[in-house]
Enzyme design. Structure first.
Site, PDB file in Angstrom:
ATOM      1  N   GLU A   1      39.586  25.565  41.965  1.00  0.00           N
ATOM      2  CA  GLU A   1      38.774  25.861  41.821  1.00  0.00           C
ATOM      3  C   GLU A   1      39.039  26.049  43.502  1.00  0.00           C
ATOM      4  O   GLU A   1      39.538  24.599  43.821  1.00  0.00           O
ATOM      5  CB  GLU A   1      38.144  24.476  41.104  1.00  0.00           C
TER       6      GLU A   1
ATOM      7  N   CYS B   1      42.772  41.954  30.774  1.00  0.00           N
ATOM      8  CA  CYS B   1      42.933  43.155  31.736  1.00  0.00           C
ATOM      9  C   CYS B   1      41.391  44.425  31.523  1.00  0.00           C
ATOM     10  O   CYS B   1      41.145  45.162  32.042  1.00  0.00           O
ATOM     11  CB  CYS B   1      43.658  44.168  31.126  1.00  0.00           C
TER      12      CYS B   1
END
Length: 342
Positions: free
Chosen positions: A105, A131
């Site tokens: 983060e 993907c």
């Protein structure tokens, strides 16, 4: 009442306004990787040229020193906005779909939001699904546009395979690595770096743009351990992954025919993995191979950026009215297919 195995989505008033890519400039050939792995290939009695002959990957791109995947995504985003004729202050949503992240983060999206100069009112977050992230991001943004919550969205993706490549080659060169371990990391050597961005908006406000009609998704999450990746490397059970992926794609394709006619599309923009993967899908669902453009031979597998980069490479050759299908399989396993009316 039984539910369909596919999740089917249709969009009423959404269009793709633009798609742009940023290419990494440094080329790493498969011959170079073979050279670095020469001692272990010799010890395991494995031939050189496996990346070219088995995967069909002759080279891939890496970032130059000082370049970063998020700067590349920002660059692609700026060009996509300019091509679409949309100002940053008009954007209501930014979705970053990068697998690559330098830390847990904050999100990668905040860096790109700032870099693009988007307004404080622009919702921004990361969405990851291996993907398939970029197509998932397009679908989510399309739903928000259809609902009237936003007017414009930008989907971005930047990938950096450099560290995975370095770590994998170093690890494979260690004493004690056997053939099974070597092949479990083979897919890591096909990865490449790159970035892309797409701008979506209301079709009725942009009649010249490319309609997003909708599509399907389907999950086969029993295969969640067949391809596991991190910055250290990507570890796969290639045979089981291919078998599970083909079962998923064919099941999704057959059921999708109840709602969609995808047998004669003008272009099939597939997630770019390898010769083996592409040939298997083409054969499994009966695609016209000449309508499947390839970028992995020169760019490798660029994760979620593969589909938009391949679409961007085809944009100039597509004509008004062409039907385009975005399709792929992501680790986990999931599959997604989305139709565009060019």
């Amino acid at each position: 009442m039984s539910l369909d195995g596919n999740a089917t989505t249709t969009h009423r008033n959404v269009a793709l306004l633009s798609v742009a890519s940023t290419m990494a400039e440094r080329v790493t050939t498969s011959e170079e990787i073979d050279s670095r792995l020469s001692p272990v290939l010799k010890r395991l009695k494995l031939p050189t040229g496996l990346l070219q002959r088995v995967a069909g990957v002759r080279e891939r791109r890496n970032w130059e020193e000082g370049a970063s995947f998020d700067d590349a995504a920002i660059s692609a985003g700026k060009r996509a906005l300019a091509e679409a004729g949309i100002r940053p202050d008009q954007v209501g949503l930014l979705i970053n779909t990068s697998v690559t992240r330098p830390h847990l983060e904050p999100s990668v999206a905040v860096r790109i939001h700032h870099g693009l100069g988007l307004p404080t009112s622009a919702i921004n977050f990361d969405i990851t699904n291996a993907c398939l992230g970029f197509v998932n991001g397009m679908s989510l943004a399309s739903g928000l546009i259809d609902s009237g919550q936003i007017d414009y969205a930008i989907i971005v993706d930047g990938e950096d395979a450099d560290q995975i490549q370095v770590n994998t080659i170093e690890r494979l060169g260690r004493e004690g690595i056997n053939r099974k371990q070597f092949m479990s990391e083979f897919a890591s050597l096909t990865l490449g770096s790159g970035a892309a961005a797409a701008v979506l908006g209301r079709a009725d406000q942009h009649p010249e743009a490319h309609r997003i009609l909708g599509g399907i998704t389907r999950a086969a999450t029993q295969f969640n351990e067949l391809c596991v990746g991190s910055v250290d490397g990507m570890f796969t059970d290639a045979k089981a992954l291919l078998r599970g992926g083909m079962e998923l794609v064919t099941s999704a394709w057959k059921e999708a025919l109840n709602h969609w006619d995808w047998k004669t599309m003008d272009r099939y923009i597939m997630h770019q993995v390898s010769d083996v993967h592409t040939d298997a899908i083409v054969k499994a669902v009966g695609l016209d191979r000449t309508r499947v453009p390839l970028t992995y031979p020169l760019l490798g597998n660029i994760g979620p950026a593969s589909i938009p980069i391949t679409l961007a490479s085809q944009a100039s050759s597509l004509k008004r009215g062409d039907r385009v299908l975005l399709m792929g399989v992501g680790s986990g396993l999931n599959t997604s297919m989305m139709e565009l009316a060019w």
